[in-house]
Enzyme design. Structure first.
Site, PDB file in Angstrom:
ATOM      1  N   SER A   1      31.884   0.624  -0.663  1.00  0.00           N
ATOM      2  CA  SER A   1      32.390   0.781   0.573  1.00  0.00           C
ATOM      3  C   SER A   1      33.794   0.044   0.881  1.00  0.00           C
ATOM      4  O   SER A   1      34.503   0.449   1.899  1.00  0.00           O
ATOM      5  CB  SER A   1      31.410  -0.076   1.534  1.00  0.00           C
ATOM      6  OG  SER A   1      31.169  -1.120   1.155  1.00  0.00           O
TER       7      SER A   1
ATOM      8  N   HIS B   1      34.448  -6.164   6.046  1.00  0.00           N
ATOM      9  CA  HIS B   1      34.920  -4.965   5.408  1.00  0.00           C
ATOM     10  C   HIS B   1      36.232  -4.725   5.509  1.00  0.00           C
ATOM     11  O   HIS B   1      36.801  -5.175   6.583  1.00  0.00           O
ATOM     12  CB  HIS B   1      34.183  -3.729   5.540  1.00  0.00           C
ATOM     13  CG  HIS B   1      33.099  -3.738   4.870  1.00  0.00           C
ATOM     14  ND1 HIS B   1      31.863  -4.382   5.146  1.00  0.00           N
ATOM     15  CD2 HIS B   1      32.651  -2.722   3.526  1.00  0.00           C
ATOM     16  CE1 HIS B   1      30.896  -4.061   3.992  1.00  0.00           C
ATOM     17  NE2 HIS B   1      31.466  -3.145   3.223  1.00  0.00           N
TER      18      HIS B   1
END
Length: 315
Positions: A51, A294
């Site tokens: 990811s 993230h």
């Protein structure tokens, strides 16, 4: 003029024209992208990763399966654009939740199945980036666990019940002095060695770049309050584990003859605790379009810059 002489002259003219064309193309390539060899610039390029490569929730989400959460503004897309690759010369097969096992096996997601990532590589592949390893050691789960324990710690610390235990998460991962996370990181080494050898076997002429993880946490033990509530000792613990993970990625890349891309140094000060306008990594509750803890779009651009810097350095 004899037939033989005419043939010889025509041949020389063709060779000369060919050399002139080659020189023109090379100069154009090097002017646009200093230090990037034409064979690398023109691809084909395959992006492998998890990811941190795919870019979940960064607009615009694209590609199949939808469950891989790929963005058309992730770092592979930026790298391909800067190298002026044609759409058919890049295959981004990165996928949220991917581990090194998913390089050779298909990965099920909530919205479809991603084929084994290495199936995208062929003998014609000239450029490969690999950004993976965090899920193999359960780093996302560690952050979730540490944040949960950090929230409890802050409540109990105010009551003076845990003032002498400032790293509850680290303690939960340690048994009789043995850190289970360190064992998982050590277990990465043979997996990475095998993966890099497999890539080299499938694409013997490709240049391989192993992309490290950017700085998630700041220097020091102050944390960032609600943004990433962690006990002071656990901030250092998670930061140390990320450093160990990146070191393993670097060591295995160098041993395999690949190039390691350090995104950590460039991202210092742009961690999840930095200001909204400058951070590369989003906190627990993102304020920029991205998944929690993230890279956001700024982070993906920053990572792309470091990948391109590494490509130019190799030349």
């Amino acid at each position: 003029m004899t037939t033989q002489l005419r043939t010889t002259l025509v041949g020389l003219l063709l060779v000369t024209a060919g050399l002139a064309t080659a020189v023109t193309v090379t100069r154009h390539d090097n002017t646009d992208h200093p230090g990037i060899a034409a064979s690398v610039r023109t691809g084909p390029y395959v992006a492998l990763g998890d990811s941190y490569t795919s870019g979940p929730r960064i607009p615009v989400q694209t590609g199949r399966p939808a469950g891989c959460d790929r963005s058309d503004h992730n770092y592979p897309a930026h790298v391909a654009a800067q190298l002026r690759l044609q759409p058919g010369d890049i295959r981004d097969v990165s996928c949220s939740g991917a581990t090194l096992t998913d390089l050779t096996s298909s990965q099920s997601t909530k919205k479809g199945t991603n084929p084994a990532q290495l199936s995208a590589i062929s003998r014609s592949t000239r450029l490969v980036t690999l950004g993976m390893g965090g899920n193999d050691i359960g780093f996302s789960d560690m952050i979730t666990r540490c944040v949960t324990m950090g929230t409890a710690f802050k409540v109990l610390d105010r009551a003076k019940d845990m003032s002498s235990h400032d790293s509850p998460c680290r303690e939960s991962y340690t048994d009789n002095g043995i850190d289970s996370t360190e064992k998982r990181i050590a277990g990465l080494e043979p997996k990475l060695t095998s993966a890099l050898r497999d890539i080299q076997r499938r694409a013997p002429e490709a240049r391989i770049y192993v992309v490290g993880y950017p700085a998630i946490l700041p220097v020091g033990d102050t944390g960032c309050g609600r943004g990433l509530p962690l006990a002071p000792g656990d901030i250092a613990y998670l930061r140390d584990k990320e450093a160990e993970l990146n070191k393993t990625l670097k060591d295995q890349a160098v041993s395999a003859g690949a190039t390691y891309v350090d995104t950590y140094e460039a991202s210092r000060g742009h961690d999840a605790c930095a200001a909204e306008s400058t951070r590369w990594i989003e906190p627990i509750v993102p304020s920029n379009p991205a998944a929690a803890v993230h890279p956001n779009a700024r982070g993906q651009r920053g990572m792309a810059k470091e990948v391109l810097r590494a490509i130019r350095a190799v030349g």
